[in-house]
Design an enzyme around this catalytic site. Structure first.
Site, PDB file in Angstrom:
ATOM      1  N   TYR A 167      56.566  47.428  38.669  1.00 53.30           N
ATOM      2  CA  TYR A 167      55.470  46.740  38.313  1.00 53.30           C
ATOM      3  C   TYR A 167      55.484  45.613  37.256  1.00 53.30           C
ATOM      4  CZ  TYR A 167      51.252  45.193  35.716  1.00 53.30           C
ATOM      5  OH  TYR A 167      50.617  44.265  35.217  1.00 53.30           O
ATOM      6  N   ASP A 197      48.630  46.908  39.306  1.00 46.71           N
ATOM      7  CA  ASP A 197      48.534  47.769  38.289  1.00 46.71           C
ATOM      8  C   ASP A 197      47.406  48.876  38.532  1.00 46.71           C
ATOM      9  OD1 ASP A 197      46.208  46.207  37.868  1.00 46.71           O
ATOM     10  OD2 ASP A 197      46.452  45.897  35.840  1.00 46.71           O
ATOM     11  N   CYS A 254      34.845  45.974  39.188  1.00 48.70           N
ATOM     12  CA  CYS A 254      35.326  47.377  39.836  1.00 48.70           C
ATOM     13  C   CYS A 254      35.974  48.308  39.059  1.00 48.70           C
ATOM     14  CB  CYS A 254      36.405  46.872  40.891  1.00 48.70           C
ATOM     15  SG  CYS A 254      36.570  47.880  42.223  1.00 48.70           S
ATOM     16  N   GLU A 294      52.831  42.828  29.087  1.00 49.62           N
ATOM     17  CA  GLU A 294      53.030  43.591  29.921  1.00 49.62           C
ATOM     18  C   GLU A 294      53.492  45.071  29.488  1.00 49.62           C
ATOM     19  OE1 GLU A 294      51.616  43.836  32.904  1.00 49.62           O
ATOM     20  OE2 GLU A 294      50.979  41.482  32.881  1.00 49.62           O
ATOM     21  N   CYS A 342      28.985  46.555  41.424  1.00 46.43           N
ATOM     22  CA  CYS A 342      29.113  45.667  42.849  1.00 46.43           C
ATOM     23  C   CYS A 342      28.215  44.581  42.908  1.00 46.43           C
ATOM     24  CB  CYS A 342      28.949  46.921  43.893  1.00 46.43           C
ATOM     25  SG  CYS A 342      30.054  48.283  43.761  1.00 46.43           S
TER      26      CYS A 342
END
Length: 378
Positions: A135, A153, A210, A52, A217
């Protein structure tokens, strides 16, 4: 979209995203696959934390090799805590945002010195660790410990903003996006319903479907629920403020070579690229151009504009000056120590043929690569 409408859509969206993850989860070295997490297995907190921190403002593709290198060299947080900061910074070279590496090392030492080498599982406790913000604390709590935490995120931000057509411009819009993600996040009643797997499922959809440009889509599992898709303006979201033009700064690097060895310095601990090995330079900074004065008297050959580099808030154009005068004096007792001169305290000699092992920041590595390719050392 109001909170009530978000809540009304949330259950179906969450179920479809979670189901999509079971068959489409990315295979990443710090993850536990969904079939194992469903059985109650959690990933190693050290791995989640390390990944992370590395992933902040960096792509997954760039991080994988660094993660594997770090975990091979420092398999545990205790190993990382024992490492020299210079070695950690050198191993980090190329990932950018070097404050992350310094905080990574500080955090490892804090965890080992104050917490017996065990990461806390609660967000509020994780937030007390060096370099861990909201986060990262949420991601570690959810993914490594199965806690319910709202993880947002950049990929999740984009996905959620489109699902609910949240048009409040960033950064103010982040609050609305978090409210929506909170409504979507499961309560972790079972391992398969965990907030950690759900967050990773959203990350994967944001990264592979996305996307910021040309989202796919037609294969999105929640297309039927997407307000932006219904409007036909997916790429509008999230709404961002206009970009400000970056100022252009000028700097100069100095190439001093002797006996196939290049003179490097260690940058000051505070400031940009702190504590990193680098070529001597002229004191350029985010707010000013460099002064252009060389660190040694002598004959210098100037090569203009050899590197252009973009930082978050400014761009830098770099000249390279090559030392053309007689050899400078070195200590015979240690062939990697240079006699201290103006702006050259603690300088070292580094073999040009092994310069990739010096861990130079990308900016300086670009200049060295330019010079080596043109055989300036000859």
């Amino acid at each position: 979209m109001g909170v009530d409408k978000i809540t009304g859509k949330a259950q179906n969206i969450t179920a479809k995203i979670s189901a999509h993850y079971v068959d489409n989860a990315r295979n990443l070295p710090w993850r536990v696959p969904p079939e194992l997490s469903a059985a109650g297995r959690l990933p190693e907190p050290y791995h989640v934390w390390l990944s992370e921190v590395m992933l902040q403002q960096t792509t997954v593709a760039a991080v994988i090799a660094y993660f594997q290198k770090f975990t091979k060299r420092w398999p545990t947080v205790a190993d990382l805590a024992k490492a020299d900061e210079a070695d950690v910074l050198a191993a980090w070279a190329g990932l950018g945002y070097y404050a992350r590496a310094r905080n990574l090392h500080k955090c490892a030492r804090y965890v080992c010195n104050n917490l017996s080498g065990i990461f806390p599982s609660e967000e509020k406790e994780l937030l007390k660790l060096p370099g861990i913000g909201a986060y990262t604390a949420a991601a570690i709590a959810a993914i490594a410990f199965g806690q319910r935490a709202v993880v947002v995120d950049a990929n999740i931000e984009r996905l959620v903003a489109r699902l609910f057509a949240i048009d409040t411009p960033l950064p103010k819009g982040k609050a609305d996006i978090r409210i929506a993600m909170d409504a979507l996040t499961p309560d972790a009643r079972t391992p398969r319903d965990s907030a950690g797997d759900f967050a990773q499922a959203c990350m994967d959809i944001g990264a592979s479907i996305c996307s910021a440009k040309a989202p796919k889509c037609e294969i999105c599992p929640v297309q039927a629920h997407c307000a932006a898709y219904a409007k036909g303006d997916q790429e509008r979201y999230p709404v961002k403020p206009p970009k400000k033009a970056k100022p252009l700064r000028k700097g100069r690097f100095f190439w001093i070579e002797q006996d196939e060895k290049l003179l490097l310095v260690t940058r000051p601990a505070k400031g940009m690229l702190g504590s990193m090995r680098a070529l001597p330079d002229d004191g350029w900074a985010a707010g000013k151009d460099g002064h252009g004065q060389p660190p040694l008297d002598g004959n210098w050959q100037l090569h203009e504009n050899v590197v252009q580099h973009s930082f978050t808030h400014f761009s830098l154009e770099v000249d390279l000056a090559v030392y053309q005068t007689e050899k400078i004096v070195i200590n015979k007792g240690d062939n990697r120590k240079a006699e201290p001169g103006p702006q050259l305290d603690d300088a070292i000699w580094w073999p040009v043929n092994g310069i990739e092992d010096a861990g130079l920041p990308t900016l300086f590595a670009k200049a060295v690569d330019w010079a080596v390719k043109r055989k300036l050392k000859e």
